[in-house]
Design a protein around this motif. Structure first.
Motif, mmCIF file in Angstrom:
data_model
loop_
_atom_site.group_PDB
_atom_site.id
_atom_site.type_symbol
_atom_site.label_atom_id
_atom_site.label_comp_id
_atom_site.label_asym_id
_atom_site.label_seq_id
_atom_site.Cartn_x
_atom_site.Cartn_y
_atom_site.Cartn_z
ATOM 1 N N LEU A 201 0.889 -1.197 0.089
ATOM 2 C CA LEU A 201 0.061 0.119 -0.101
ATOM 3 C C LEU A 201 0.903 1.125 0.182
ATOM 4 O O LEU A 201 1.930 1.336 0.699
ATOM 5 C CB LEU A 201 -0.929 -0.043 1.342
ATOM 6 C CG LEU A 201 -2.198 -1.197 1.296
ATOM 7 C CD1 LEU A 201 -2.670 -0.863 2.555
ATOM 8 C CD2 LEU A 201 -2.959 -0.792 0.105
ATOM 9 N N LYS A 202 0.312 2.188 -0.764
ATOM 10 C CA LYS A 202 1.232 3.610 -0.731
ATOM 11 C C LYS A 202 0.213 4.491 -0.145
ATOM 12 O O LYS A 202 -0.845 4.589 -0.625
ATOM 13 C CB LYS A 202 1.457 3.947 -2.523
ATOM 14 C CG LYS A 202 2.399 3.040 -3.175
ATOM 15 C CD LYS A 202 2.832 3.561 -4.423
ATOM 16 C CE LYS A 202 3.518 2.674 -5.180
ATOM 17 N NZ LYS A 202 3.396 1.066 -5.550
ATOM 18 N N ILE A 203 0.854 5.450 0.624
ATOM 19 C CA ILE A 203 0.377 6.264 1.528
ATOM 20 C C ILE A 203 0.764 7.568 1.375
ATOM 21 O O ILE A 203 1.873 7.753 1.444
ATOM 22 C CB ILE A 203 0.299 6.052 2.981
ATOM 23 C CG1 ILE A 203 -0.129 4.355 3.412
ATOM 24 C CG2 ILE A 203 -0.470 6.793 3.969
ATOM 25 C CD1 ILE A 203 0.415 4.065 4.824
ATOM 26 N N GLY A 204 -0.233 8.660 0.997
ATOM 27 C CA GLY A 204 0.299 10.019 0.879
ATOM 28 C C GLY A 204 -0.855 10.774 0.142
ATOM 29 O O GLY A 204 -2.094 10.530 0.334
ATOM 30 N N LYS B 161 -1.106 7.628 -7.651
ATOM 31 C CA LYS B 161 -0.520 6.477 -7.482
ATOM 32 C C LYS B 161 -0.597 5.971 -5.808
ATOM 33 O O LYS B 161 -0.299 4.708 -5.585
ATOM 34 C CB LYS B 161 0.976 6.897 -7.518
ATOM 35 C CG LYS B 161 1.483 7.157 -9.044
ATOM 36 C CD LYS B 161 2.777 7.427 -9.071
ATOM 37 C CE LYS B 161 3.229 7.875 -10.421
ATOM 38 N NZ LYS B 161 4.533 8.264 -10.484
ATOM 39 N N ASN B 162 -1.058 6.697 -4.921
ATOM 40 C CA ASN B 162 -1.453 6.373 -3.599
ATOM 41 C C ASN B 162 -2.689 5.773 -3.368
ATOM 42 O O ASN B 162 -3.789 6.163 -4.047
ATOM 43 C CB ASN B 162 -1.241 7.825 -2.688
ATOM 44 C CG ASN B 162 0.067 8.501 -2.750
ATOM 45 O OD1 ASN B 162 0.789 7.608 -2.555
ATOM 46 N ND2 ASN B 162 0.236 9.623 -2.738
ATOM 47 N N HIS B 163 -2.890 4.779 -2.533
ATOM 48 C CA HIS B 163 -3.991 4.121 -2.317
ATOM 49 C C HIS B 163 -4.681 4.688 -1.096
ATOM 50 O O HIS B 163 -5.858 4.648 -0.964
ATOM 51 C CB HIS B 163 -3.638 2.589 -1.773
ATOM 52 C CG HIS B 163 -2.868 1.941 -2.901
ATOM 53 N ND1 HIS B 163 -1.532 1.544 -2.841
ATOM 54 C CD2 HIS B 163 -3.330 1.258 -3.846
ATOM 55 C CE1 HIS B 163 -1.219 0.815 -3.679
ATOM 56 N NE2 HIS B 163 -2.408 0.478 -4.556
ATOM 57 N N MET B 164 -4.046 5.372 0.130
ATOM 58 C CA MET B 164 -4.808 5.875 0.949
ATOM 59 C C MET B 164 -4.129 7.269 1.235
ATOM 60 O O MET B 164 -3.072 7.608 1.244
ATOM 61 C CB MET B 164 -4.591 4.910 2.352
ATOM 62 C CG MET B 164 -5.367 5.266 3.440
ATOM 63 S SD MET B 164 -5.271 4.273 4.722
ATOM 64 C CE MET B 164 -3.992 4.996 5.611
ATOM 65 N N GLY B 165 -5.020 8.303 1.633
ATOM 66 C CA GLY B 165 -4.622 9.674 2.132
ATOM 67 C C GLY B 165 -4.653 9.615 3.659
ATOM 68 O O GLY B 165 -4.604 8.568 4.495
#
Length: 509
Positions: free
Chosen positions: A322-325, A331-335
């Motif tokens: 998972l990419k967080i940002g 491109k990010n899955h979660m903010g």
């Protein structure tokens, strides 16, 4: 960062406050909207005073007198225009939702699409506000029921869906002949102002009166004014169970009506005959979408012991990817979480898991450094727990997924799922028809939403949305949810020259 979008949406310093249409006014204290994306101030919004509130309600009352007499299909035409305008503004409003609330840009645009969809639904509904014809027991009599507008509908919405929930209520209420007064979350006031601006401009272009749609701004005190106001027959409130109970008591004391959509503690049951690829996608999105801040977010994964270790390993591996940002970066899955209070609640929940004997599989972390300046970004957590843990029984608005093992038949898993106070959304993953049907039967899920081979999160507007138990029992959006926005009247017509009484009663003189 968002100045261009604010300008397109017609938001300026001149209209950052109370509104009864195109007229804006506010003299109360200021609240500041900060973006959880970067921690920067977006704007200051002035709150509604009690005097201004009274003006809003009086204006709404006057507007409703004329609005209710406009034929329903013509009211539907106004909602059609709103839907068309939202189509044009979808990328812009979606970006504002993402920036002010923190959900991904794709989810922000998806929320605006929900608004468009409910407008389409409501337009069709404006020609289908059907009553029933009823056979009378008395000769020469005709009976039917019909629906009339209620009046003013008060809407109290939460931060996590800052535009969609308003539209679910407003689109239906408007075609039903009601006017709406909206108290939005003080955490996302600009999204509310944007929606009000869009609709107000449409009303102005159609030469319709001020007050058909109004916006009031502020904290819980402003919500209390709505709840206690006898001039408002229906309060639709979305938020925590705690808030909903307070609203319900206040409205019940004046014998008003409530539509409550409150907390969820949603589970996916994963049987030994589940498609594990589908399960993984549904569970991960359900748990980390909107950073776990949906009322339909997946909180619990109840997995059969035969596949438990396999599911656990797949989940842990998926979370590593998972990419967080920045949620505006696709491109990010979660903010981020909405604010620092939400982060503190996340950390407190993890400590409670450990204190009760849970095992953390994917460790908690508050992310810091470049790109995480707001300090609202956290790492999603997976924890092995028991269903009876106090923290598991509560709703935590954060990306924390509880992994629970069950043994034996699917009925055992259903019992675990139902063993919480909330009853919003539920799902089962199985390729076994018998298991699916038991889950959907009267002996199965006790939730308002029960899905087979899809997750708990995400709902189409065609179906009624809401849940049972501490979720409040309300229904919004599709199906026959429109009926709550209207008052039902039974009519009996005697077209004879005699007056027979019901139940054969004789009254001669």
């Amino acid at each position: 960062m968002i100045n261009k979008e604010l300008k397109i949406l017609g938001i300026s310093k001149a209209n950052l406050g109370t509104s009864t249409g195109t007229k804006q006014f506010a003299k109360g204290k200021f609240i500041t909207s900060y973006s959880p994306v970067d921690g920067k101030e977006i704007a200051q919004v002035q709150c509604t005073t009690k005097k201004e509130y009274e003006k809003v309600i009086e204006t709404a009352q006057q507007a409703q007198l004329s609005w209710r007499n406009i034929p329903a299909p013509q009211r539907g035409e106004i909602v059609r225009q709103l839907g068309d305008k939202l189509r044009q503004l979808k990328p812009t409003l979606g970006k504002l939702v993402s920036y002010e609330m923190g959900k991904s840009y794709q989810e922000g645009m998806g929320e605006v699409q929900e608004m468009i969809d409910i407008c389409d639904f409501a337009v069709g509904l404006s020609r289908q506000l059907y009553g029933n014809t009823i056979h009378s027991e008395r000769p020469g009599h005709r009976m039917y029921d019909q629906y009339h507008p209620l009046g003013i509908v008060g809407i109290i919405s939460a931060f996590n869906f800052p535009v969609a929930v308003w539209s679910w209520n407003a689109a239906l209420a408007l075609v039903c002949g009601d006017v709406v007064v909206w108290k939005a979350s003080e955490k996302t006031p600009l999204c509310a102002i944007a929606c009000q601006q869009v609709l107000a401009e449409i009303l102005k272009q159609n030469k319709l009166p001020e007050g058909i749609s109004s916006l009031i701004t502020g904290d819980a005190e402003v919500g209390n004014w709505l709840s206690e106001d006898k001039r408002i027959p229906l309060i639709s409130a979305t938020g925590s169970t705690r808030m909903g109970k307070e609203v319900a008591v206040k409205v019940a004391q004046r014998l008003g009506k409530t539509l409550l959509e409150l907390g969820g503690n949603n589970a996916i049951i994963v049987t030994e005959e589940a498609d594990l690829k589908m399960t993984l996608i549904g569970a991960v999105f359900g748990a980390v979408g909107t950073a776990g801040q949906r009322c339909t977010s997946t909180r619990r994964l109840i997995v059969h012991e035969k596949i438990y270790e396999q599911v656990k390993k797949s989940l842990v591996d998926a979370y590593k990817q998972l990419k967080i940002g920045d949620p505006l970066d696709s491109k990010n899955h979660m903010g981020p979480l909405i604010d620092q209070d939400a982060v503190a609640m996340y950390s407190k929940a993890v400590q409670s898991i450990k204190a009760e004997g849970g095992k953390i599989l994917v460790k908690e972390e508050v992310l810091k450094g470049k790109g995480y300046e707001s300090c609202c970004y956290v790492r999603p957590v997976i924890a092995e727990v028991e269903n009876h843990f106090a923290i598991v029984q509560a709703e935590t608005f954060a990306p924390i997924l509880y992994l629970i093992k069950y043994k034996g038949d699917v009925e055992n898993a259903i019992a675990l799922q139902n063993e919480v106070a909330q009853g919003l959304s539920s799902a089962i993953m199985t390729t076994n028809l018998r298991q699916a049907e038991i889950f959907l039967s009267q002996n199965g899920s006790d939730c308002g939403i029960a899905n087979v081979n899809i997750g708990t999160s995400g709902a189409e507007i065609g179906g009624a949305f809401g849940g049972e138990k501490e979720t409040g029992g309300g229904r919004e959006s599709g199906s026959d949810a429109w009926k709550v926005y209207m008052r039902r009247q039974t009519n009996t017509i005697n077209y004879t020259t005699s007056l027979p009484l019901a139940q054969g009663i004789k009254f001669d003189f």
